[in-house]
Scaffold this motif. Sequence first.
Motif, PDB file in Angstrom:
ATOM      1  N   GLY A   1      -8.859  26.952 -45.893  1.00 41.64           N
ATOM      2  CA  GLY A   1      -7.935  25.965 -45.392  1.00 41.64           C
ATOM      3  C   GLY A   1      -8.430  24.793 -44.629  1.00 41.64           C
ATOM      4  N   VAL A   2      -9.690  24.698 -44.333  1.00 47.97           N
ATOM      5  CA  VAL A   2     -10.361  23.665 -43.494  1.00 47.97           C
ATOM      6  C   VAL A   2     -10.264  22.474 -44.253  1.00 47.97           C
TER       7      VAL A   2
ATOM      8  N   ALA B   1     -11.914  16.942 -34.377  1.00 44.37           N
ATOM      9  CA  ALA B   1     -10.774  17.837 -34.088  1.00 44.37           C
ATOM     10  C   ALA B   1     -10.882  19.094 -35.030  1.00 44.37           C
ATOM     11  N   VAL B   2     -11.457  18.965 -36.155  1.00 42.46           N
ATOM     12  CA  VAL B   2     -11.637  20.159 -36.936  1.00 42.46           C
ATOM     13  C   VAL B   2     -12.876  20.923 -36.393  1.00 42.46           C
TER      14      VAL B   2
ATOM     15  N   LYS C   1     -14.298  25.949 -33.757  1.00 41.14           N
ATOM     16  CA  LYS C   1     -15.009  26.536 -32.559  1.00 41.14           C
ATOM     17  C   LYS C   1     -13.971  27.877 -31.755  1.00 41.14           C
ATOM     18  N   VAL C   2     -12.714  27.365 -31.837  1.00 41.97           N
ATOM     19  CA  VAL C   2     -11.615  28.079 -31.237  1.00 41.97           C
ATOM     20  C   VAL C   2     -11.636  29.455 -32.233  1.00 41.97           C
ATOM     21  N   THR C   3     -11.630  29.235 -33.345  1.00 37.69           N
ATOM     22  CA  THR C   3     -11.513  30.233 -34.537  1.00 37.69           C
ATOM     23  C   THR C   3     -12.717  31.262 -34.436  1.00 37.69           C
TER      24      THR C   3
ATOM     25  N   ILE D   1      -6.766  19.146 -31.845  1.00 32.64           N
ATOM     26  CA  ILE D   1      -5.930  18.162 -32.896  1.00 32.64           C
ATOM     27  C   ILE D   1      -5.979  16.850 -32.445  1.00 32.64           C
ATOM     28  N   VAL D   2      -5.320  16.786 -31.212  1.00 28.81           N
ATOM     29  CA  VAL D   2      -4.735  15.565 -30.399  1.00 28.81           C
ATOM     30  C   VAL D   2      -6.147  14.901 -29.619  1.00 28.81           C
ATOM     31  N   THR D   3      -6.617  15.889 -28.906  1.00 28.56           N
ATOM     32  CA  THR D   3      -7.716  15.297 -27.872  1.00 28.56           C
ATOM     33  C   THR D   3      -8.930  16.229 -28.046  1.00 28.56           C
ATOM     34  N   PRO D   4      -9.704  16.060 -28.824  1.00 28.62           N
ATOM     35  CA  PRO D   4     -10.806  16.920 -29.218  1.00 28.62           C
ATOM     36  C   PRO D   4     -12.020  16.995 -27.888  1.00 28.62           C
TER      37      PRO D   4
END
Length: 285
Positions: free
Chosen positions: A218-219, A247-248, A253-255, A272-275
């Motif tokens: 889904g990336v 953002a991606v 990284k969180v994933t 997504i909003v503030t990378p």
Amino acid sequence: MNGILSIQSHVVFGHAGNSSAVFPIQRMGIEAWPIHTVQFSNHTQYTQGFTGKAFDSEDIRTLIKGLANIDQLAHCQAVISGYQGSAEQCLAVAEAVNQIKAESPSCLYVCDPVMGDPKKGCIVSDGVAEQLIENLMPVADVIVPNQFELTQFTGIEINNVEQAITACQKAMTLGPKVVLVKHLHSVSDGVFTTILATENGCYLLQRPEIEFERAPVGVGDLISAIFTACLVKGMSAVEAFQHTNNAVYGVLKVTQQRGSWELMTIAGQDEIVTPSNQFEIQKIA
């Protein structure tokens, strides 16, 4: 009410297709209007399999007719198409794009030509790749292929950056005004390489490769959604390219930190909003 229409797959569990695209668009402050081409229980890379079904091409036409009936096509700012379950669905998407552009001439059409990748080859139903190449990609304002899909569209084999530039430039002679190559795997060595091509030139961005035991699915859908949202918000293609990559990377990284192979889109929503990271762009042509 303005919005982005997203015509692609959907999973009940996890984040792929519209399940990867809708929330990021909304998180960026834009309404998302999803139409599902298939609905599966989960993405197709689970060893246990999946359940669900593909929808009929007439379902797309029926839903577009419903939006027309309430006079909303004129408020569509962009159309995204992703995974298509049949060649007939591709035809329905082409009809929808033409109908919407007649009502909303400034509407962008962003085509993510999901066909496959070098490891899997072509993974779509018979006739889908041909429809993408012949009918959808040429009429798109923006295409978001991976390296394999760009080669299928242009016929140019890509083994280095120079060949990627040539392929992007040829792609723009075939219709699209902007080409975002999601992943240029042939030049990656410990880094994730992506390219943007516009009428003003070609740009390269490289970011660290994040290691996963199993690659998240889904990336690409996430990339297309964020890039489209950036364009709708008024960013230039180059600005959108940089923001999307930043953002991606943050979501991935969180994933990774959560030990997941399902995208942690909700947990990483602030990225997504503030990378958190800012990667540099290099003009290469």
